[in-house]
Structure formats: C-alpha cells, structure tokens
Motif scaffolding. Sequence first.
Motif, mmCIF file in Angstrom:
data_model
loop_
_atom_site.group_PDB
_atom_site.id
_atom_site.type_symbol
_atom_site.label_atom_id
_atom_site.label_comp_id
_atom_site.label_asym_id
_atom_site.label_seq_id
_atom_site.Cartn_x
_atom_site.Cartn_y
_atom_site.Cartn_z
ATOM 1 N N LEU A 118 19.672 -6.775 8.509
ATOM 2 C CA LEU A 118 19.706 -8.094 9.127
ATOM 3 C C LEU A 118 18.695 -8.162 10.261
ATOM 4 C CD1 LEU A 118 23.583 -8.319 9.393
ATOM 5 C CD2 LEU A 118 22.171 -9.576 7.759
ATOM 6 N N ARG A 119 18.224 -9.377 10.499
ATOM 7 C CA ARG A 119 17.373 -9.571 11.663
ATOM 8 C C ARG A 119 18.173 -9.223 12.915
ATOM 9 N NH1 ARG A 119 12.674 -11.723 11.741
ATOM 10 N NH2 ARG A 119 12.991 -12.805 9.744
ATOM 11 N N ARG A 120 17.553 -8.525 13.817
ATOM 12 C CA ARG A 120 18.252 -7.998 14.992
ATOM 13 C C ARG A 120 18.703 -9.131 15.917
ATOM 14 N NH1 ARG A 120 15.786 -3.257 18.956
ATOM 15 N NH2 ARG A 120 17.727 -2.842 20.128
ATOM 16 N N SER A 121 19.969 -9.039 16.364
ATOM 17 C CA SER A 121 20.515 -9.984 17.334
ATOM 18 C C SER A 121 21.668 -9.308 18.056
ATOM 19 C CB SER A 121 21.002 -11.274 16.653
ATOM 20 O OG SER A 121 22.201 -11.039 15.935
ATOM 21 N N ARG A 122 22.125 -9.930 19.122
ATOM 22 C CA ARG A 122 23.233 -9.372 19.894
ATOM 23 C C ARG A 122 24.491 -9.242 19.040
ATOM 24 N NH1 ARG A 122 27.476 -11.552 22.741
ATOM 25 N NH2 ARG A 122 26.780 -13.654 22.185
ATOM 26 N N LEU A 123 24.766 -10.237 18.222
ATOM 27 C CA LEU A 123 25.975 -10.195 17.402
ATOM 28 C C LEU A 123 25.867 -9.174 16.282
ATOM 29 C CD1 LEU A 123 26.843 -13.998 17.177
ATOM 30 C CD2 LEU A 123 27.761 -12.285 18.745
ATOM 31 N N VAL A 124 24.696 -9.064 15.687
ATOM 32 C CA VAL A 124 24.498 -8.110 14.596
ATOM 33 C C VAL A 124 24.639 -6.679 15.082
ATOM 34 C CG1 VAL A 124 22.735 -7.193 13.015
ATOM 35 C CG2 VAL A 124 23.110 -9.662 13.176
ATOM 36 N N GLU A 125 24.328 -6.421 16.351
ATOM 37 C CA GLU A 125 24.369 -5.058 16.883
ATOM 38 C C GLU A 125 25.743 -4.633 17.395
ATOM 39 O OE1 GLU A 125 20.663 -3.326 18.851
ATOM 40 O OE2 GLU A 125 20.501 -5.454 19.355
ATOM 41 N N GLN A 126 26.757 -5.461 17.247
ATOM 42 C CA GLN A 126 28.087 -5.063 17.697
ATOM 43 C C GLN A 126 28.604 -3.887 16.857
ATOM 44 O OE1 GLN A 126 30.595 -8.762 19.114
ATOM 45 N NE2 GLN A 126 29.484 -9.312 17.257
ATOM 46 N N PRO A 127 29.309 -2.962 17.498
ATOM 47 C CA PRO A 127 29.791 -1.792 16.760
ATOM 48 C C PRO A 127 30.986 -2.126 15.881
ATOM 49 C CG PRO A 127 30.602 -1.733 19.014
ATOM 50 C CD PRO A 127 29.657 -2.897 18.933
ATOM 51 N N GLY A 128 31.246 -1.253 14.888
ATOM 52 C CA GLY A 128 32.488 -1.336 14.144
ATOM 53 C C GLY A 128 32.369 -1.937 12.762
ATOM 54 N N VAL A 129 33.461 -2.579 12.328
ATOM 55 C CA VAL A 129 33.617 -3.129 10.978
ATOM 56 C C VAL A 129 33.638 -4.652 11.069
ATOM 57 C CG1 VAL A 129 35.093 -3.235 8.946
ATOM 58 C CG2 VAL A 129 34.908 -1.095 10.236
ATOM 59 N N TRP A 130 32.821 -5.305 10.229
ATOM 60 C CA TRP A 130 32.672 -6.754 10.328
ATOM 61 C C TRP A 130 32.589 -7.394 8.954
ATOM 62 C CZ3 TRP A 130 32.601 -9.316 15.013
ATOM 63 C CH2 TRP A 130 32.546 -8.494 16.145
ATOM 64 N N VAL A 135 38.395 -3.376 25.702
ATOM 65 C CA VAL A 135 37.519 -2.856 24.663
ATOM 66 C C VAL A 135 36.085 -3.254 24.984
ATOM 67 C CG1 VAL A 135 36.965 -2.918 22.198
ATOM 68 C CG2 VAL A 135 39.366 -2.978 22.948
ATOM 69 N N ASP A 136 35.160 -2.327 24.847
ATOM 70 C CA ASP A 136 33.765 -2.572 25.205
ATOM 71 C C ASP A 136 32.939 -3.020 23.999
ATOM 72 O OD1 ASP A 136 34.063 -1.792 27.899
ATOM 73 O OD2 ASP A 136 33.828 0.326 27.362
ATOM 74 N N GLY A 137 31.892 -3.782 24.293
ATOM 75 C CA GLY A 137 30.807 -3.955 23.347
ATOM 76 C C GLY A 137 30.941 -5.010 22.279
ATOM 77 N N VAL A 138 32.039 -5.799 22.279
ATOM 78 C CA VAL A 138 32.209 -6.791 21.221
ATOM 79 C C VAL A 138 32.623 -8.133 21.797
ATOM 80 C CG1 VAL A 138 32.718 -5.167 19.360
ATOM 81 C CG2 VAL A 138 34.580 -5.986 20.818
ATOM 82 N N GLU A 139 32.512 -9.142 20.951
ATOM 83 C CA GLU A 139 32.763 -10.521 21.364
ATOM 84 C C GLU A 139 34.237 -10.903 21.187
ATOM 85 O OE1 GLU A 139 32.208 -13.300 22.609
ATOM 86 O OE2 GLU A 139 30.136 -13.244 23.287
ATOM 87 N N HIS A 140 34.468 -12.198 21.259
ATOM 88 C CA HIS A 140 35.800 -12.793 21.279
ATOM 89 C C HIS A 140 36.626 -12.407 20.052
ATOM 90 C CE1 HIS A 140 38.839 -15.602 22.463
ATOM 91 N NE2 HIS A 140 38.643 -16.425 21.441
ATOM 92 N N THR A 141 37.850 -11.962 20.285
ATOM 93 C CA THR A 141 38.834 -11.551 19.271
ATOM 94 C C THR A 141 38.299 -10.469 18.335
ATOM 95 O OG1 THR A 141 38.302 -13.245 17.591
ATOM 96 C CG2 THR A 141 39.913 -13.855 19.303
ATOM 97 N N ALA A 142 37.406 -9.631 18.821
ATOM 98 C CA ALA A 142 36.792 -8.609 17.969
ATOM 99 C C ALA A 142 37.195 -7.193 18.364
ATOM 100 C CB ALA A 142 35.270 -8.743 18.006
ATOM 101 N N SER A 143 38.269 -7.039 19.104
ATOM 102 C CA SER A 143 38.681 -5.693 19.513
ATOM 103 C C SER A 143 39.065 -4.836 18.309
ATOM 104 C CB SER A 143 39.845 -5.782 20.501
ATOM 105 O OG SER A 143 39.428 -6.386 21.711
ATOM 106 N N TRP A 144 39.719 -5.436 17.313
ATOM 107 C CA TRP A 144 40.016 -4.682 16.092
ATOM 108 C C TRP A 144 38.734 -4.217 15.434
ATOM 109 C CZ3 TRP A 144 38.525 -5.092 11.045
ATOM 110 C CH2 TRP A 144 39.231 -4.329 10.111
ATOM 111 N N ASN A 145 37.746 -5.095 15.340
ATOM 112 C CA ASN A 145 36.492 -4.769 14.664
ATOM 113 C C ASN A 145 35.794 -3.578 15.301
ATOM 114 O OD1 ASN A 145 37.006 -7.882 14.691
ATOM 115 N ND2 ASN A 145 35.843 -7.496 12.822
ATOM 116 N N ALA A 146 35.874 -3.467 16.622
ATOM 117 C CA ALA A 146 35.175 -2.389 17.314
ATOM 118 C C ALA A 146 35.695 -1.026 16.896
ATOM 119 C CB ALA A 146 35.316 -2.569 18.824
#
Length: 372
Positions: free
Chosen positions: A56-68, A342-353
């Motif tokens: 994917l083209r690099r962006s802040r959202l694309v670089e979030q860690p975990g499962v998406w 939880v570090d490094g992720v956006e709204h309601t994304a703590s599970w994803n991290a």
Amino acid sequence: MRGSGWVGAGVAGLGAGLGAGVLGAGWFYSSLLLDTRQRLVWPEQVLASDGHTVTLRRSRLVEQPGVWGLRWAEGLAVMGPIARVEKDRVVRELLEGPVPAPGTRAAVDTGPYDPDPGARGLEFTEVAVSTPLGPAPAWSVPGASPDTWIIHVHGRGGARREALRVLPALHREGWSQLVISYRNDDVAPPSPDGHYHLGDTEWEDLEAAVRHVVAAGAERIALFCWSMGAAISGAFLNRSSEAGRVEALVWDAPLVDWRATLRQQAQNRRLPPALTPVAAGWTSRRIGIDFDHFALQERPPAVRPPTLIVHSVADTAVPVAPSRELARTAPALGWDVEMLEVDGVEHTASWNADPARYEQTVTRFLRARLGG
C-alpha cells in the motif's frame, strides 16, 4: 462626528457579519455531528498484491501495527503485521480473504471480519429486540452459560460488525452474547427527527436489549461498548430501572466527555476552538441534549459497576485524556475503574494492535466479575 459615525456603523456591521458567520459555522458543525448518513471513502491505494502480501502507499493509518481489515468496494481482506516499510510504501502480510488488484482504492478498517458471527465460526440467531421505536435486529450468540450475558454496543456511525473481533474470545469463556443495533443504524428504526441523539435517547434501545436477555434467562449481565456506546451505556446506567442488573462494563475508546470530544473533532477539522461551544449550543437546542450529563467524571451515573477502560493513546477521534482523568478520580466517586492504554493505533483499534493482549485483559477482568 459624521466620520466617527460611519466608522462605528462599519465596525458594528463587521461584528454582526462575523457573529452570523460563527453561528452559521456552528450550525454546520452541529449538522455534521447529528447526520446519520454514512459516506464511504477510500483514502489508500493498493500498489501491488499477491496471495501472501499486499503493498500500500505509505500513510499514517497504513503503518499502524497489528491485524487490520483492508476494505474496498468489492471486498474485505485481513492484513497482518508489517513485513517491511520502504520510502513511499508499506508491505503487509495478507492473512485471509480476496486479493485486491493493484490500483484498487481501499480503506484500512478496524473490522477485519464480515458479515456476521458466522465469519468467526460461531453459531448465532438473528433476533429482534423490541425497542420503543420498533424491532431492532440483534445477533444472539449462545454460550455454555445461558444465565450470563454480554451485550455489545457499537459507536456512532458503526455497526454490529464492530463486535466480531472479540466474540470468539468471550465465547470461549462460555458467556452468551447479544450484539445489538439501535436507532438510526441502517437495519434499525430511524429516530423520529432523523438525527443521532448522541446517547441521550439511544440508551432506551439498550434498556430494551437488557430486558430481552433477562427474558432469555440472564441473571448476570455485562456491557461491552465502543466509543459513543459508552455514552449510551452511561445514560442507561443513570436513567434506567434496569441499570442495577449490570455487573461489569468494558469500554473501548469510550466517549466519557462530549465537550472534550467536540473540541478534538473541531481541531481535526481545523475549526477554531471558539466554535465548539457554539456548535454545542446549536446541538442542545436541536435535540434537547444536556452535555453536562455526559461529562461522567463530574456527573457519574447513578449505577457504577466495575469498569475496564481500554483506550489508545494516539486516538484522534475521542481523546484519551478524559478516560485517564476518570480512571484517576474514580476511587473518590466510589467507582472501581481499571485502565489499559495502548500505543500506536487510532480510535477503537486497541484490539487490532495486539489481539492476544487485548483479549487476555478483557477476559481476565470479566472472569473476575462474572465467573467463567
């Protein structure tokens, strides 16, 4: 004297014009807040893909860690951890689902699964909860303990699929689960005025859901709420005669202070801070909400069951600071509140991290309150 008079009139006219502009901008911001229409946007672009990875083209959202989830107009795939980051692109593992073609416009989605609990290998029944506005669909997922229920409440603009991430972990503990819809969801009745009411009326649909599981044999009940779902549950705990039945709360990225959230959203839209009270005033006049009742640190609900707050530090939709403050002051309020940041992720994304850490934290908390 005549010149001074003209200057005074000009200043007064300018002030009136600015005032009208602020009021108009406040009305517009209020309209965005109350608008129930959903608009799909595809900010990301697939540069390459195969059966194992997607680039994917690099962006802040694309670089979030975990499962998406990676969602596009024709499909949904599950993305895993980042394989590598290059100058202008991010390569992630592709774990499940269809392979998007290069050039596809897509969105990173906190919900990697669709369309219902069957996607997680769970048996379920579609039921209708009798709300004050009419029947609202819900997924009933039976567990080994038919007397212990967890009711899931999604956030503003969300949907029942938000709960699909956590259903299997809770099912393994034996708890029965009800994933509800509420007024203005695309599958539920609309509110009479067609507006969101930000928790101020939606709590009545949660009350109906509690009565539904009680009729199904529930003796112990917990609520699992995301974002505005926390505001809905807070109003329920303060106003409903059924509130005392709830023995535990899990709040993910909870909205516990509407004014703080409005300030954050105004900042996101690059609106001046002074516009927030104007928008709040318009909103109060339009739907009758008293925002003071939704500042839970200052006005905690009448019923305060043990609560686990999970909130991502990088949340730009609902700020983490009110959650921290509520957790800090909770003992003085007679409220048992735990908090996981939880570090490094956006709204309601703590599970994803980190799904394993999230599920371990949630099940440990609920097991202590509900048994397993």
